[in-house]
Scaffold this motif. Sequence first.
Motif, PDB file in Angstrom:
ATOM      1  N   THR A  47      -2.367  13.927 -32.369  1.00  0.00           N
ATOM      2  CA  THR A  47      -2.696  12.805 -33.241  1.00  0.00           C
ATOM      3  C   THR A  47      -1.621  11.736 -33.176  1.00  0.00           C
ATOM      4  O   THR A  47      -0.452  12.009 -32.924  1.00  0.00           O
ATOM      5  N   VAL A  48      -2.072  10.508 -33.371  1.00  0.00           N
ATOM      6  CA  VAL A  48      -1.180   9.358 -33.425  1.00  0.00           C
ATOM      7  C   VAL A  48      -1.296   8.781 -34.830  1.00  0.00           C
ATOM      8  O   VAL A  48      -2.406   8.413 -35.246  1.00  0.00           O
ATOM      9  N   ASN A  49      -0.208   8.748 -35.546  1.00  0.00           N
ATOM     10  CA  ASN A  49      -0.213   8.283 -36.937  1.00  0.00           C
ATOM     11  C   ASN A  49      -1.321   8.975 -37.736  1.00  0.00           C
ATOM     12  O   ASN A  49      -2.026   8.360 -38.526  1.00  0.00           O
ATOM     13  N   GLY A  50      -1.469  10.264 -37.481  1.00  0.00           N
ATOM     14  CA  GLY A  50      -2.383  11.069 -38.272  1.00  0.00           C
ATOM     15  C   GLY A  50      -3.820  11.117 -37.788  1.00  0.00           C
ATOM     16  O   GLY A  50      -4.641  11.827 -38.354  1.00  0.00           O
ATOM     17  N   ARG A  51      -4.138  10.331 -36.750  1.00  0.00           N
ATOM     18  CA  ARG A  51      -5.526  10.328 -36.272  1.00  0.00           C
ATOM     19  C   ARG A  51      -5.585  10.548 -34.760  1.00  0.00           C
ATOM     20  O   ARG A  51      -4.655  10.178 -34.045  1.00  0.00           O
ATOM     21  N   ALA A  52      -6.673  11.146 -34.308  1.00  0.00           N
ATOM     22  CA  ALA A  52      -6.871  11.294 -32.867  1.00  0.00           C
ATOM     23  C   ALA A  52      -6.932   9.897 -32.248  1.00  0.00           C
ATOM     24  O   ALA A  52      -7.440   8.961 -32.868  1.00  0.00           O
ATOM     25  N   TYR A  53      -6.420   9.767 -31.039  1.00  0.00           N
ATOM     26  CA  TYR A  53      -6.370   8.451 -30.383  1.00  0.00           C
ATOM     27  C   TYR A  53      -7.744   7.786 -30.353  1.00  0.00           C
ATOM     28  O   TYR A  53      -7.863   6.588 -30.573  1.00  0.00           O
ATOM     29  N   GLN A  54      -8.802   8.584 -30.112  1.00  0.00           N
ATOM     30  CA  GLN A  54     -10.158   8.023 -30.019  1.00  0.00           C
ATOM     31  C   GLN A  54     -10.612   7.403 -31.334  1.00  0.00           C
ATOM     32  O   GLN A  54     -11.522   6.587 -31.349  1.00  0.00           O
ATOM     33  N   GLU A  55      -9.979   7.838 -32.438  1.00  0.00           N
ATOM     34  CA  GLU A  55     -10.397   7.329 -33.744  1.00  0.00           C
ATOM     35  C   GLU A  55      -9.627   6.080 -34.160  1.00  0.00           C
ATOM     36  O   GLU A  55      -9.910   5.497 -35.204  1.00  0.00           O
ATOM     37  N   LEU A  56      -8.630   5.697 -33.387  1.00  0.00           N
ATOM     38  CA  LEU A  56      -7.833   4.517 -33.754  1.00  0.00           C
ATOM     39  C   LEU A  56      -8.693   3.268 -33.586  1.00  0.00           C
ATOM     40  O   LEU A  56      -9.355   3.096 -32.576  1.00  0.00           O
ATOM     41  N   SER A  57      -8.660   2.391 -34.592  1.00  0.00           N
ATOM     42  CA  SER A  57      -9.496   1.196 -34.484  1.00  0.00           C
ATOM     43  C   SER A  57      -8.788   0.110 -33.683  1.00  0.00           C
ATOM     44  O   SER A  57      -9.444  -0.776 -33.142  1.00  0.00           O
TER      45      SER A  57
END
Lengths: 274, 321
Positions: free
Chosen positions: B59-69
């Motif tokens: 995770t990146v900053n708590g979210r999976a990369y695919q979920e980053l907006s």
Amino acid sequence: MSATTSPELPRERALQGVTLPRVTHSEWTKLWTLRSTRWSLFLAFVAQAGLGPLIALIEMSRWSQLGLQQRLTINPIDHSLGGWHLAQLAVAILGVMTMTGEYHTGMIRSSFMAAPKRLPVLWAKLLVFSAVTLVLMVIAAFIGFLGAQAIFAEHHVNVTLGAPDALRAIFGVALVITATGAMCVALGTIVRRTAGGIALFVGVFFVLPGLVDILPSATANALQPYLPSTASSGLAQALAQPHSFTPWGGFALFCGYTVAVIVIAAVLLKRRDA
Amino acid sequence: MIEVRGLTKHYGDRVAVEDLTFTLEPGFVTGFLGPNGAGKSTTMRLILGLDRPTRGTATVNGRAYQELSAPLHEVGALLEARAVHTGRSGYNHLLALAQTHGIPRRRVDEVVAMVGLESVAHKRVGGFSLGMGQRLGVAAALLGNPATVVLDEPANGLDPEGIRWIRNLLKGLAAEGRTVFLSSHLMSEMEQTADRLIVIGRGRLVADTDVASFVAQASAGAPVRVRSPASDALAGVLGGIGGRCEQLEDGALKVFGLSAEQVGDAAAAQGIALHELTPLQVTLEEAFMSLTKDMVEYHESLPEGEQPGVPLATLADGDQQ
């Protein structure tokens, strides 16, 4: 050595982030900033706009040598749009390459890191490529038609835009080529290799019809209307073909094939490692 | 912040990454160390959402990369493999990436200037040298002004000037308070730049520590260099108290398993003259070798006849990606 705490970085965030319109803008830039794309589109345009008038020119120049039978087989609509197979081929190859070029060069990784949901990349490519193809092919088909009619006028075999099936064939050519291009973007997504994608297109559009032809004629005639090549060509031609659906019926089937290929491409794009 | 939990990636039967867990501390330069084929690139690709993990999460900053907006604003990445269409100009490449996030042209000009590519930015990337390609990759990574920067083997194939440039760049990024995750198979690179180290071999975590304690840990078993006119006798004595001696080309002995004090005392007790007695410095490279050797020996799945002490060759073997 770095600081132990994270100080304020100078940020200039456009916080809305990745949206389909933005990815589409990006794909628009990508399309026009490659020399190969501009050349392929130019070639497709020239083929669609120029081959019809060229055919007309040849037919008119040897008018005196043509027998009555030959003069009667001149179809001013179909001959004026005669470049559509070549334009279709150029658009198909370009469609495959808009995706395979990214895989080949590794660009796809940059594209996916910028738009990690991936599907927007496919939708944006389809949207941009289809829109550009449609506009260019409508213009080119009109130029080809009007140019050829001006030449046919020499021996009064010309028709006007108001002739039965004329407008349908002009827009049909553009629609069929556009749908073919969209299908080929999806084929490129599935195959990921330029050679493989083009081979698949050639196989389905040029080899498959030949294979069906060598089947017993009853079977061949039954299969014929369902071939993508037959289904797509009806709308692009004024003259009705044997063993085929109606022009719009065939085109609807072809669009169905195209959607099916796009769905497969979307599933694979989402699922596979890049 | 990047967090990796139980991350596992299998390609068919081949294990690329196995149960990897670590957290990148914000504001530090973390070196990601391992021999070629250890799974560094795969791990980075998993973090960046390019590959799907078989198990586990990154995770990146708590979210999976695919979920980053807006991923380019959160993580900038320079991959080892080229990720640029060679037919496009560097400027248009950056512009197309910027447009996915609505980043203005002004920022594209900025990053082009930042990496010193102004003179070639409008030329096609196909004609770029390796160094220019790396600079373009760095420009793309910095486009969104991300707080975290991931770089896979950034110094690979660069000339000394290019390596110096990368080194200064990393220092600059760290000084700005960014989190830097940097992979390399070259230990010397890490010694110069990294604060913390994550070491992997064969896709598994070997060490997650800071550079100083990594070296200290390995120094515990550091060898001692000793020279004596009675070399053979000394070797016999040292062997008797648990030392292992290796004859060096200049006639000296390299002693493993004993401290300098133990070697000196043993020689004195037997009346053997010593002409030289030196505790050998452990470099980061040797520390790495020693740690990965332990890792290799720990595995029971190794074929018979593997030589401990040559872990690099062992690890690199058959594990290429």
